[in-house]
Design a protein around this motif. Structure first.
Motif, mmCIF file in Angstrom:
data_model
loop_
_atom_site.group_PDB
_atom_site.id
_atom_site.type_symbol
_atom_site.label_atom_id
_atom_site.label_comp_id
_atom_site.label_asym_id
_atom_site.label_seq_id
_atom_site.Cartn_x
_atom_site.Cartn_y
_atom_site.Cartn_z
ATOM 1 N N PRO A 9 15.163 29.101 -9.454
ATOM 2 C CA PRO A 9 16.041 28.919 -10.619
ATOM 3 C C PRO A 9 15.405 27.968 -11.635
ATOM 4 C CG PRO A 9 16.922 27.748 -8.718
ATOM 5 C CD PRO A 9 15.711 28.483 -8.238
ATOM 6 N N VAL A 10 14.680 28.546 -12.576
ATOM 7 C CA VAL A 10 13.916 27.753 -13.543
ATOM 8 C C VAL A 10 14.829 26.901 -14.422
ATOM 9 C CG1 VAL A 10 11.915 29.270 -13.594
ATOM 10 C CG2 VAL A 10 13.863 29.760 -15.086
ATOM 11 N N GLU A 11 16.100 27.315 -14.542
ATOM 12 C CA GLU A 11 17.042 26.542 -15.341
ATOM 13 C C GLU A 11 17.152 25.098 -14.840
ATOM 14 O OE1 GLU A 11 18.378 30.870 -15.377
ATOM 15 O OE2 GLU A 11 17.550 29.453 -13.930
ATOM 16 N N LEU A 12 17.096 24.907 -13.537
ATOM 17 C CA LEU A 12 17.201 23.572 -12.972
ATOM 18 C C LEU A 12 15.982 22.720 -13.328
ATOM 19 C CD1 LEU A 12 18.645 24.313 -9.411
ATOM 20 C CD2 LEU A 12 19.844 23.277 -11.342
ATOM 21 N N ILE A 13 14.803 23.342 -13.335
ATOM 22 C CA ILE A 13 13.590 22.604 -13.693
ATOM 23 C C ILE A 13 13.656 22.181 -15.160
ATOM 24 C CG2 ILE A 13 11.077 22.734 -13.857
ATOM 25 C CD1 ILE A 13 11.137 24.789 -11.573
ATOM 26 N N THR A 14 14.080 23.092 -16.014
ATOM 27 C CA THR A 14 14.238 22.755 -17.430
ATOM 28 C C THR A 14 15.266 21.644 -17.600
ATOM 29 O OG1 THR A 14 13.603 24.969 -18.185
ATOM 30 C CG2 THR A 14 14.959 23.653 -19.681
ATOM 31 N N LEU A 18 11.611 18.957 -17.192
ATOM 32 C CA LEU A 18 10.268 19.371 -16.821
ATOM 33 C C LEU A 18 9.977 20.777 -17.342
ATOM 34 C CD1 LEU A 18 10.564 18.148 -13.156
ATOM 35 C CD2 LEU A 18 9.016 17.144 -14.842
ATOM 36 N N LEU A 19 8.694 21.096 -17.470
ATOM 37 C CA LEU A 19 8.279 22.434 -17.889
ATOM 38 C C LEU A 19 8.063 23.301 -16.660
ATOM 39 C CD1 LEU A 19 7.119 24.610 -19.813
ATOM 40 C CD2 LEU A 19 4.894 23.468 -19.575
ATOM 41 N N PRO A 20 8.848 24.378 -16.485
ATOM 42 C CA PRO A 20 8.578 25.290 -15.369
ATOM 43 C C PRO A 20 7.350 26.157 -15.679
ATOM 44 C CG PRO A 20 10.603 25.920 -16.546
ATOM 45 C CD PRO A 20 10.021 24.762 -17.264
ATOM 46 N N LEU A 21 6.358 26.095 -14.812
ATOM 47 C CA LEU A 21 5.119 26.857 -14.974
ATOM 48 C C LEU A 21 4.983 27.812 -13.800
ATOM 49 C CD1 LEU A 21 2.291 27.400 -16.261
ATOM 50 C CD2 LEU A 21 1.429 25.549 -14.791
ATOM 51 N N GLN A 118 21.164 21.797 -3.520
ATOM 52 C CA GLN A 118 20.174 20.929 -2.885
ATOM 53 C C GLN A 118 18.929 20.784 -3.758
ATOM 54 O OE1 GLN A 118 19.586 22.842 0.905
ATOM 55 N NE2 GLN A 118 21.651 22.348 1.627
ATOM 56 N N LEU A 119 18.505 21.890 -4.371
ATOM 57 C CA LEU A 119 17.356 21.809 -5.274
ATOM 58 C C LEU A 119 17.686 20.935 -6.480
ATOM 59 C CD1 LEU A 119 14.498 22.697 -6.098
ATOM 60 C CD2 LEU A 119 15.536 24.718 -7.170
ATOM 61 N N ARG A 120 18.901 21.076 -7.000
ATOM 62 C CA ARG A 120 19.329 20.240 -8.126
ATOM 63 C C ARG A 120 19.264 18.760 -7.759
ATOM 64 N NH1 ARG A 120 25.223 20.879 -11.204
ATOM 65 N NH2 ARG A 120 25.019 19.073 -12.613
ATOM 66 N N GLU A 121 19.723 18.419 -6.577
ATOM 67 C CA GLU A 121 19.687 17.022 -6.137
ATOM 68 C C GLU A 121 18.246 16.539 -5.994
ATOM 69 O OE1 GLU A 121 21.332 14.225 -2.448
ATOM 70 O OE2 GLU A 121 21.661 16.393 -2.424
ATOM 71 N N TRP A 122 17.373 17.386 -5.427
ATOM 72 C CA TRP A 122 15.963 17.018 -5.247
ATOM 73 C C TRP A 122 15.284 16.785 -6.586
ATOM 74 C CZ3 TRP A 122 11.205 19.718 -6.133
ATOM 75 C CH2 TRP A 122 10.094 19.192 -5.448
ATOM 76 N N ALA A 135 24.161 23.311 -18.277
ATOM 77 C CA ALA A 135 24.734 24.321 -19.162
ATOM 78 C C ALA A 135 23.793 24.632 -20.321
ATOM 79 C CB ALA A 135 26.091 23.843 -19.685
ATOM 80 N N GLU A 136 23.177 23.589 -20.880
ATOM 81 C CA GLU A 136 22.243 23.793 -21.993
ATOM 82 C C GLU A 136 21.027 24.607 -21.542
ATOM 83 O OE1 GLU A 136 19.532 21.118 -25.098
ATOM 84 O OE2 GLU A 136 21.028 20.149 -23.822
ATOM 85 N N ALA A 137 20.516 24.297 -20.354
ATOM 86 C CA ALA A 137 19.347 25.018 -19.845
ATOM 87 C C ALA A 137 19.685 26.475 -19.539
ATOM 88 C CB ALA A 137 18.807 24.325 -18.597
#
Length: 333
Positions: A9-14, A18-21, A118-122, A135-137
């Motif tokens: 879920p690249v939205e969480l990285i954004t 951070l830049l999802p690559l 869990q990924l969001r928390e990490w 929401a913005e991402a």
């Protein structure tokens, strides 16, 4: 932050600032280092990605997130995790696995939602992700997906080649989402006429345009595909800018060859091939990617198109035998 697989879920990285690559392999590059740890019986894309990670070919990475989208990705994760443990001198970045299941059940939704939470928390170790950030991402990435959908429509109208389309999609996975939207919108505003025998590409995924280039040099026009570097990447958006809707988006995305049933794949391929007016169905099955040949007989029956299966193909290439099998289809159409 590097990531592997369309289930991340690249939205969480954004949202974490951070830049999802999306990490890609490199056809033709020596993958001996990756082969050393994964063995030569694994999909060459995973071996190439591991080689590029170990040689710093991607540049500095804050972390790597790997999805369990196929067996090769999982093997890659295990190799990286073990190298992180036993070879600290390599300086590998932090590593995370995200496991997205695709069954159509409420229990699956709860499972995927928990994994995404869990990924969001990490990711919060870089920047805590508020609901507004998320929401913005989500809104931004959905805007990008809709823009890519408009570019895909141009291809179906013979106003964009399949090669150029794949290059554009790949470029969006290496740019900040706002820059990616601007890139896609510029392309949509300036299409170029093209022509060829209309071909729908199924089978293995393509993180490099080499196979598309070869097909289009020989008189075909790739007007559609069902792999996760093409339209499967952006066809589904989120129903709402929330964590639960994000989980559902990834749960129901697909169907990909490694994670879906033969019947699901055949129905999807047939519908997608009809939608883009395909004249030929071509299944490209890369060496050590065993799922596509199982799908092919039902895909051929469901589409009713002239159909060619090319098995055990080199990464980023088509063998002379595959090209010879394609030639009658191009001539007939």
């Amino acid at each position: 932050m590097g990531y592997v697989g369309a289930d991340v879920p690249v939205e969480l990285i954004t949202a974490a600032g951070l830049l999802p690559l999306r990490l890609t392999g490199k056809p033709g590059q020596d993958s001996a280092l990756g082969d050393r740890y994964l063995g030569r019986g694994v999909d060459p894309v995973a071996r190439s990605i591991l080689t590029r990670i170990l040689t710093d070919d991607y540049g500095p990475l804050e972390a790597i997130v790997v999805s369990r989208d196929c067996e090769a990705s999982l093997r890659l994760f295990y190799a990286l995790r073990e190298l992180h443990r036993i070879e600290p001198a390599l300086g590998l970045p932090p590593l995370r696995l995200v496991d997205v299941l695709h069954l159509p059940h409420h229990t699956t939704t709860r499972y995927v939602h928990a994994k995404i939470a869990q990924l969001r928390e990490w990711l919060g170790r870089w920047r805590p992700i508020s609901d507004d950030d998320l929401a913005e991402a989500i809104t931004a990435h959905d805007t990008l997906r809709r823009s890519l959908g408009r570019v895909a429509a141009l291809r179906r109208e013979n106003r964009l080649s399949g090669t150029r389309f794949l290059e554009i999609v790949a470029a969006t996975t290496a740019l900040p989402v706002t820059d990616a939207i601007a890139l896609v919108d510029r392309v949509a505003a300036d299409p170029a006429e093209t022509e060829g025998v209309r071909l729908f590409l199924t089978g293995s995924s393509h993180d490099h345009p080499a196979v598309y280039e070869t097909l289009e040099r020989t008189g075909f026009l790739v007007v559609g595909e069902d792999h996760d570097w093409g339209e499967l990447l952006f066809a589904r958006t989120c129903a709402a800018p929330t964590e639960l809707a994000l989980a559902e988006r990834y749960q129901y995305n697909g169907p990909s060859a490694p994670r879906a049933s033969v019947r699901q794949r055949a129905a999807h391929t047939a519908a997608a091939a009809r939608a883009c007016g395909a004249e030929v169905l071509f299944s490209y099955a890369r060496v050590h990617d065993d799922a596509p040949p199982w799908d092919f007989p039902e895909q051929r029956a469901a589409t009713g198109l002239r159909s060619i299966l090319a098995e055990r193909q080199p990464y980023g290439e088509l063998t002379s035998e595959a090209l010879a099998a394609l030639a009658p289809a191009g001539a007939a159409a």
